[in-house]
Design a protein around this motif. Structure first.
Motif, short mmCIF file in Angstrom:
data_model
loop_
_atom_site.label_atom_id
_atom_site.label_comp_id
_atom_site.label_asym_id
_atom_site.label_seq_id
_atom_site.Cartn_x
_atom_site.Cartn_y
_atom_site.Cartn_z
N ASN A 174 4.42 -14.36 -19.10
CA ASN A 174 3.35 -14.27 -19.81
C ASN A 174 2.20 -14.38 -18.69
O ASN A 174 0.95 -14.64 -19.47
CB ASN A 174 3.33 -15.38 -21.03
N LYS A 175 2.36 -14.21 -17.44
CA LYS A 175 1.07 -14.46 -16.77
C LYS A 175 0.02 -13.39 -16.97
O LYS A 175 0.56 -12.23 -17.06
CB LYS A 175 1.51 -14.51 -15.16
N PRO A 176 -1.01 -13.47 -16.87
CA PRO A 176 -2.41 -12.57 -17.08
C PRO A 176 -1.92 -11.54 -16.15
O PRO A 176 -1.88 -11.87 -14.69
CB PRO A 176 -3.78 -13.26 -17.05
N GLU A 177 -2.01 -10.09 -16.39
CA GLU A 177 -1.89 -9.25 -15.39
C GLU A 177 -3.22 -8.35 -14.82
O GLU A 177 -4.30 -8.46 -15.67
CB GLU A 177 -1.11 -8.08 -16.07
N GLU A 178 -3.43 -8.48 -13.44
CA GLU A 178 -4.63 -7.93 -13.03
C GLU A 178 -4.62 -6.39 -13.29
O GLU A 178 -3.54 -5.81 -12.92
CB GLU A 178 -4.64 -8.48 -11.74
N ASN A 179 -5.69 -5.33 -13.26
CA ASN A 179 -5.47 -4.30 -13.15
C ASN A 179 -5.69 -3.95 -11.53
O ASN A 179 -6.28 -4.56 -10.84
CB ASN A 179 -7.10 -3.56 -13.84
N ASP A 180 -4.76 -3.09 -11.33
CA ASP A 180 -4.76 -2.52 -9.84
C ASP A 180 -6.02 -1.70 -9.34
O ASP A 180 -6.81 -1.45 -10.24
CB ASP A 180 -3.41 -1.86 -9.48
N SER A 181 -6.07 -1.37 -8.20
CA SER A 181 -7.20 -0.49 -7.48
C SER A 181 -7.27 0.76 -8.26
O SER A 181 -8.34 1.20 -8.46
CB SER A 181 -7.25 -0.56 -6.21
N TYR B 233 -17.47 -19.09 -25.32
CA TYR B 233 -16.75 -19.07 -24.16
C TYR B 233 -15.18 -18.56 -24.50
O TYR B 233 -14.94 -18.94 -25.75
CB TYR B 233 -17.05 -20.22 -23.37
N HIS B 234 -14.59 -18.68 -23.73
CA HIS B 234 -13.09 -18.42 -23.80
C HIS B 234 -12.20 -19.09 -22.86
O HIS B 234 -12.28 -18.78 -21.63
CB HIS B 234 -12.94 -16.93 -23.84
N THR B 235 -11.57 -20.16 -23.25
CA THR B 235 -10.93 -20.88 -22.42
C THR B 235 -9.55 -19.82 -22.05
O THR B 235 -9.20 -19.89 -20.85
CB THR B 235 -10.25 -22.09 -23.19
N HIS B 236 -9.02 -19.35 -23.02
CA HIS B 236 -7.88 -18.30 -22.76
C HIS B 236 -8.55 -17.05 -22.70
O HIS B 236 -8.27 -16.05 -23.62
CB HIS B 236 -6.82 -18.62 -23.65
N SER B 237 -9.05 -16.46 -21.65
CA SER B 237 -10.08 -15.46 -21.60
C SER B 237 -8.98 -13.93 -21.59
O SER B 237 -9.60 -12.93 -21.94
CB SER B 237 -10.84 -15.14 -20.59
N SER B 238 -7.93 -14.26 -21.22
CA SER B 238 -7.12 -13.04 -20.88
C SER B 238 -6.23 -12.75 -22.06
O SER B 238 -5.33 -11.90 -22.27
CB SER B 238 -5.99 -13.40 -19.68
N GLU B 239 -6.47 -13.43 -23.35
CA GLU B 239 -5.84 -13.01 -24.48
C GLU B 239 -6.18 -11.80 -24.87
O GLU B 239 -7.37 -11.42 -25.18
CB GLU B 239 -6.06 -14.22 -25.75
N THR B 240 -5.12 -10.98 -25.26
CA THR B 240 -5.33 -9.49 -25.78
C THR B 240 -4.60 -9.36 -27.13
O THR B 240 -3.85 -10.25 -27.46
CB THR B 240 -5.17 -8.57 -24.64
N TYR B 241 -5.11 -8.15 -27.71
CA TYR B 241 -4.55 -7.85 -29.08
C TYR B 241 -3.47 -6.82 -28.92
O TYR B 241 -3.20 -6.40 -27.78
CB TYR B 241 -5.54 -7.52 -29.98
N SER B 242 -2.81 -6.53 -30.07
CA SER B 242 -1.53 -5.50 -30.18
C SER B 242 -1.91 -4.16 -29.43
O SER B 242 -0.83 -3.60 -29.20
CB SER B 242 -1.14 -5.56 -31.54
N ASP B 243 -3.11 -3.79 -29.43
CA ASP B 243 -3.35 -2.34 -29.03
C ASP B 243 -3.67 -2.45 -27.54
O ASP B 243 -3.89 -1.42 -26.88
CB ASP B 243 -4.64 -1.70 -29.76
N ASN C 192 0.61 -4.74 -22.89
CA ASN C 192 1.59 -5.04 -23.93
C ASN C 192 2.38 -6.57 -23.69
O ASN C 192 3.22 -6.74 -24.47
CB ASN C 192 3.00 -4.25 -23.66
N ASN C 193 1.77 -7.35 -22.74
CA ASN C 193 2.25 -8.66 -22.90
C ASN C 193 1.29 -9.52 -23.29
O ASN C 193 1.35 -10.93 -23.51
CB ASN C 193 2.60 -9.32 -21.27
N TYR C 194 0.28 -9.11 -24.16
CA TYR C 194 -0.82 -10.00 -24.73
C TYR C 194 -1.73 -11.01 -23.75
O TYR C 194 -2.36 -11.64 -24.38
CB TYR C 194 -0.30 -10.71 -25.87
N HIS C 195 -1.43 -10.88 -22.49
CA HIS C 195 -2.21 -11.69 -21.72
C HIS C 195 -2.53 -10.73 -20.33
O HIS C 195 -1.74 -10.41 -19.75
CB HIS C 195 -1.72 -12.81 -21.21
N SER C 196 -3.95 -10.22 -20.22
CA SER C 196 -4.02 -9.27 -19.29
C SER C 196 -5.69 -9.23 -19.00
O SER C 196 -6.40 -9.87 -19.64
CB SER C 196 -3.57 -7.95 -19.25
N THR C 197 -6.07 -8.65 -17.95
CA THR C 197 -7.48 -8.39 -17.85
C THR C 197 -7.76 -7.06 -18.40
O THR C 197 -9.00 -6.36 -18.11
CB THR C 197 -7.84 -8.53 -16.06
N ASP C 198 -7.26 -6.79 -19.39
CA ASP C 198 -7.55 -5.54 -20.14
C ASP C 198 -8.80 -5.95 -21.06
O ASP C 198 -8.44 -6.17 -22.35
CB ASP C 198 -6.61 -5.15 -20.96
#
Length: 322
Positions: free
Chosen positions: A82-89, A123-133, A137-143
């Protein structure tokens, strides 16, 4: 004075006599868990089912609920699934375009300030929380386009249009999950020290559930969305940490806001959730709110649509301090 001296003696005894014994008895991973439990009472460390197969994994928080007892904790998994994913270069150009659609030129140093004397901080303590779209796909990312920060940007705009001055922070606080509340606390402290006009702080999240099948996702989506003015929107609710000294006032406000929301838009709001061992930085502002809009089964658009109603409800409830 005597009580303080006794307390100091007890702390000294703990450091000198007990901690060395604990350190010798535990390996590095156990020490990490012990420190997490000791430093963050609102956090519960839970073993990942595949832990024995993994080594040197970072502590990562998740919002999955496991049992009735676990609902009073923010869960922490030892593992990287569940670790937030970083976008690559390769995706940096795409990310820049996504950010430009969400965070306009008014954002500087991760902050957007809509008036000289803002009254609300988002503000957002859990800033990497993402939605179903989210494509991650892991709901935690820098998307960011499909994250709570995108929803926070919409909420800040809606409140600004109603005459409020808003500070919106888009800083990532949860890339190291066990330090997320400590990181967001620094934002709240910094903003409040600079803008004494801020009377309301909103830590904006999206709820998280363990959804392992398409059927579970569909059922959760149907349960946590509703129709308002002909559009499908995400439901929301407020959370109150019971360890705050001002818990009575926090709970009163949360219950009144919930009651107002239910009166204006029946079915849009869920009951207030209380966390026995949580504080969630709610003690720092006069009116500290933790709001969850949508969950990992709802879409970004559905959650953004909710913002206009949340803004309307908050505007009405806090009209006396506007």
């Amino acid at each position: 004075m005597i009580k303080n001296k006794i307390k100091a003696i007890k702390i000294g005894f703990l450091i000198v006599c007990i901690l060395p014994t604990i350190s010798q008895a535990l390996d590095k991973e156990d020490i990490l868990k012990y420190l997490v439990k000791s430093s963050y009472p609102e956090v519960k460390v839970i073993e990942d089912e595949n832990q024995e197969k993994k080594n040197n994994k970072e502590d990562v928080e998740t919002t999955n609920n496991i049992s009735e007892d676990d609902k009073e904790f923010v869960n922490v998994y030892i593992g990287e699934e569940n670790k937030p994913e970083e976008n690559d270069s390769k995706s940096s150009d795409k990310q820049s375009k996504e950010i430009s659609r969400i965070l306009d030129s008014d954002y500087k140093n991760n902050l957007r300030i809509t008036k000289d004397k803002p009254q609300i901080l988002i503000y957002h303590t859990h800033s990497s929380e993402t939605y179903s779209d989210s494509s991650k796909n892991n709901y935690h990312s820098t998307d960011i386009e499909h994250s709570v920060m995108a929803v926070g940007s919409v909420l800040s705009t809606e409140l600004t249009e109603k005459g409020w001055g808003v500070v919106h922070s888009t800083k990532y606080n949860d890339l190291s999950y066990n330090e997320s509340y400590a990181a967001s606390r620094k934002i709240v402290s910094s903003v409040l020290s600079k803008y004494d006009s801020v009377k309301i702080s909103i830590d904006l999240h999206r709820d998280g559930q363990s959804l392992k099948t398409r059927q579970a996702i569909k059922e959760s989506h149907d349960k946590y969305t509703t129709e308002v003015n002909g559009k499908r929107v995400a439901k929301f609710f407020l959370v109150v940490g019971q360890r705050n000294k001002n818990v009575g006032e926090l709970k009163r406000q949360a219950e009144e806001i919930t009651s107002l929301a239910e009166k204006k838009y029946p079915g849009l709001v869920c009951p207030v959730v209380t966390k026995q061992y949580g504080r969630f930085n709610q003690y720092m502002a006069d009116n500290g709110l933790l709001i969850e809009i949508g969950n990992n089964a709802t879409s970004t658009k559905e959650s953004e649509e909710t913002c206009k109603y949340v803004a309307e409800i908050l505007d009405e409830y806090y009209s006396d301090i506007k």
